[in-house]
Design an enzyme around this catalytic site. Structure first.
Site, short mmCIF file in Angstrom:
data_model
loop_
_atom_site.label_atom_id
_atom_site.label_comp_id
_atom_site.label_asym_id
_atom_site.label_seq_id
_atom_site.Cartn_x
_atom_site.Cartn_y
_atom_site.Cartn_z
N LYS A 172 0.84 -1.21 0.00
CA LYS A 172 0.00 0.00 0.00
C LYS A 172 0.87 1.26 0.00
CE LYS A 172 -2.06 -1.26 3.88
NZ LYS A 172 -1.47 -2.58 4.14
N ARG A 191 -10.51 -0.06 8.61
CA ARG A 191 -10.12 -1.47 8.78
C ARG A 191 -11.14 -2.26 9.55
NH1 ARG A 191 -3.70 -2.25 8.98
NH2 ARG A 191 -3.23 -0.23 8.13
N ARG A 193 11.69 -5.18 5.10
CA ARG A 193 11.37 -3.75 4.89
C ARG A 193 12.27 -2.85 5.73
NH1 ARG A 193 5.43 -1.75 5.39
NH2 ARG A 193 5.52 -3.06 7.24
N ARG A 217 10.77 -0.87 11.34
CA ARG A 217 9.61 -0.68 12.23
C ARG A 217 9.60 -1.75 13.32
NH1 ARG A 217 4.39 0.12 8.42
NH2 ARG A 217 3.51 -1.32 9.93
N ARG A 258 -0.60 -9.38 12.99
CA ARG A 258 -1.25 -8.35 12.14
C ARG A 258 -2.07 -9.02 11.04
NH1 ARG A 258 4.15 -5.43 10.76
NH2 ARG A 258 2.96 -4.39 9.12
P1 AP5 Z 1 4.75 -1.48 1.93
O1 AP5 Z 1 4.45 -0.68 0.73
O2 AP5 Z 1 5.43 -0.80 3.07
O3 AP5 Z 1 3.44 -2.28 2.42
P2 AP5 Z 1 2.16 -1.77 3.19
O4 AP5 Z 1 0.99 -2.48 2.59
O5 AP5 Z 1 2.11 -0.27 3.26
O6 AP5 Z 1 2.48 -2.43 4.59
P3 AP5 Z 1 2.25 -1.98 6.08
O7 AP5 Z 1 3.01 -2.96 6.92
O8 AP5 Z 1 2.59 -0.52 6.30
O9 AP5 Z 1 0.75 -2.20 6.27
P4 AP5 Z 1 0.06 -2.45 7.61
O10 AP5 Z 1 -1.35 -2.36 7.17
O11 AP5 Z 1 0.43 -3.66 8.34
O12 AP5 Z 1 0.65 -1.30 8.54
P5 AP5 Z 1 0.12 0.12 8.98
O13 AP5 Z 1 1.26 1.01 9.12
O14 AP5 Z 1 -1.02 0.56 8.15
O15 AP5 Z 1 5.63 -2.73 1.44
C1 AP5 Z 1 6.14 -3.66 2.35
C2 AP5 Z 1 7.53 -4.12 1.89
O16 AP5 Z 1 7.40 -4.83 0.66
C3 AP5 Z 1 8.52 -2.97 1.62
O17 AP5 Z 1 9.79 -3.35 2.02
C4 AP5 Z 1 8.46 -2.77 0.09
O18 AP5 Z 1 9.68 -2.28 -0.42
C5 AP5 Z 1 8.17 -4.19 -0.38
N1 AP5 Z 1 7.33 -4.18 -1.57
C6 AP5 Z 1 6.25 -3.39 -1.82
N2 AP5 Z 1 5.72 -3.68 -3.02
C7 AP5 Z 1 6.47 -4.69 -3.53
C8 AP5 Z 1 6.42 -5.44 -4.74
N3 AP5 Z 1 5.46 -5.21 -5.67
N4 AP5 Z 1 7.32 -6.41 -4.94
C9 AP5 Z 1 8.28 -6.67 -3.99
N5 AP5 Z 1 8.40 -5.99 -2.83
C10 AP5 Z 1 7.49 -5.01 -2.60
O19 AP5 Z 1 -0.49 -0.21 10.42
C11 AP5 Z 1 0.36 -0.53 11.51
C12 AP5 Z 1 -0.46 -0.72 12.76
O20 AP5 Z 1 -1.16 0.50 13.07
C13 AP5 Z 1 -1.57 -1.77 12.68
O21 AP5 Z 1 -1.07 -3.07 12.95
C14 AP5 Z 1 -2.55 -1.28 13.75
O22 AP5 Z 1 -2.09 -1.61 15.05
C15 AP5 Z 1 -2.47 0.24 13.59
N6 AP5 Z 1 -3.46 0.72 12.63
C16 AP5 Z 1 -3.25 1.14 11.35
N7 AP5 Z 1 -4.40 1.50 10.77
C17 AP5 Z 1 -5.37 1.31 11.69
C18 AP5 Z 1 -6.79 1.48 11.69
N8 AP5 Z 1 -7.45 1.89 10.58
N9 AP5 Z 1 -7.48 1.17 12.81
C19 AP5 Z 1 -6.85 0.75 13.92
N10 AP5 Z 1 -5.52 0.54 13.99
C20 AP5 Z 1 -4.78 0.83 12.88
#
Ligand code: AP5
Length: 281
Positions: free
Chosen positions: A75, A151, A186, A215, A226
């Protein structure tokens, strides 16, 4: 749950009347009128159906996009590319929360407990935080790209109650075994905010490599938690946006994934011109 139809969606239904899949409907919607809000649609009932004159008073409305997918589905990576090209305001719930944690606010301290366990942070913290950001002037004027939100059904309901709906909901699909590998490799650049991967997107210079951070929730153990949280909530959220979901295969090189997303968004932007032509004819 009752779905609040977006103004764009109501146009789609009036024009297509087909029984195609939600994904195809969303695609065809983007080619007709999704990026616009019809503020007035008058149909002359005196004429025959073929002669009916549909008068559209179309207000240009900035693009509103949600992007969703499991942890590490890409994402954030795609959001970098989308904002570069389309100038939307990127609003990532996870980034907003990490900023609160880093600032040591009361909300940040509470949020950290849940983030460490891979659980959703309670709505009392998240909902108003995202709502406030969506209401800021830049997001209103340039359009927004909402990443990782909503979410849960309750978060989606809170947006629906405010009549906040996306024109399109991009769903990145990646198999789970790939996700774990992506999380563990990552790394983030604290200076530019850019996302790297030690194998798939390595840093460009040794200087950047030296400053990369990881992270705290990017461990194999935590990503499993997660993923579990994601599985528990995803279907309910998808059901709320079924009319605008476009699934995208995220298990391809990032440029190929972006190419698919770019086609979808580009088609929507083009359709804005089509809508204008229709409104003036
Ligand atoms: P990346 O682009 O960073 O992936 P992402 O989908 O953004 O992953 P996140 O881990 O940030 O998502 P998440 O939903 O778990 O975390 P969030 O911060 O939202 O890519 C990942 C890796 O893959 C990178 O190294 C990249 O280089 C590589 N990559 C990308 N595309 C690729 C490709 N095509 N091919 C190969 N490699 C690739 O949430 C964190 C925490 O916050 C949650 O666990 C929760 O506790 C809280 N939180 C967040 N949102 C909410 C909400 N709405 N409500 C309540 N709690 C929330």
């Amino acid at each position: 749950m009752a779905m609040a139809a977006s103004p764009g969606a109501s146009h789609l239904h009036a024009r297509s009347g087909s029984s195609r899949s939600p994904a195809n409907q969303a695609l065809s919607a983007s080619s007709i009128a999704l990026p616009q809000r019809c503020i007035e649609c008058r149909i002359s009932s005196a004429s025959s159906p073929s002669q009916r004159q549909i008068v559209h008073a179309v207000a240009r409305e900035p693009l509103k996009v949600m992007i969703s997918g499991a942890p590490a589905s890409g994402k954030g990576t795609q959001c970098e590319l989308i904002t570069d090209k389309y100038g939307l305001v990127h609003i990532a719930a996870g980034d907003l929360l990490r900023a609160e944690v880093a600032a040591g606010t009361e909300n940040g301290i509470k949020a950290q407990e849940y983030m460490n366990k891979g659980q959703l942070v309670p709505n009392e913290i998240v909902v108003s935080m995202v709502k406030r950001r969506l209401e800021e002037q830049d997001a209103q004027e340039k359009g927004w790209l909402l990443d990782g939100y909503p979410r849960s059904v309750s978060q989606a309901d809170a947006l629906e109650a405010l009549n906040i709906r996306p024109h399109v909901f991009i769903l990145l699909q990646v198999p789970e075994d790939i996700l774990v590998e992506r999380v563990v490799g990552r790394r983030l650049d604290p200076v530019t905010g850019k996302i790297y991967h030690l194998t798939y997107a390595p840093p460009e210079t040794p200087e950047i490599e030296a400053r990369l951070t990881q992270r705290s929730d990017d461990t194999e153990e935590r990503v499993k938690l997660r993923l579990k949280t994601h599985r528990q909530n995803v279907e309910d959220v998808l059901s709320i946006y079924s009319d605008v979901i476009v699934p995208v295969d995220g298990n391809r090189p990032k440029t190929e994934v972006f190419s698919s997303i770019d086609s979808i968004l580009n088609e929507m932007v083009q359709s804005e011109q089509l809508g204008e032509a229709m409104s003036s004819s």
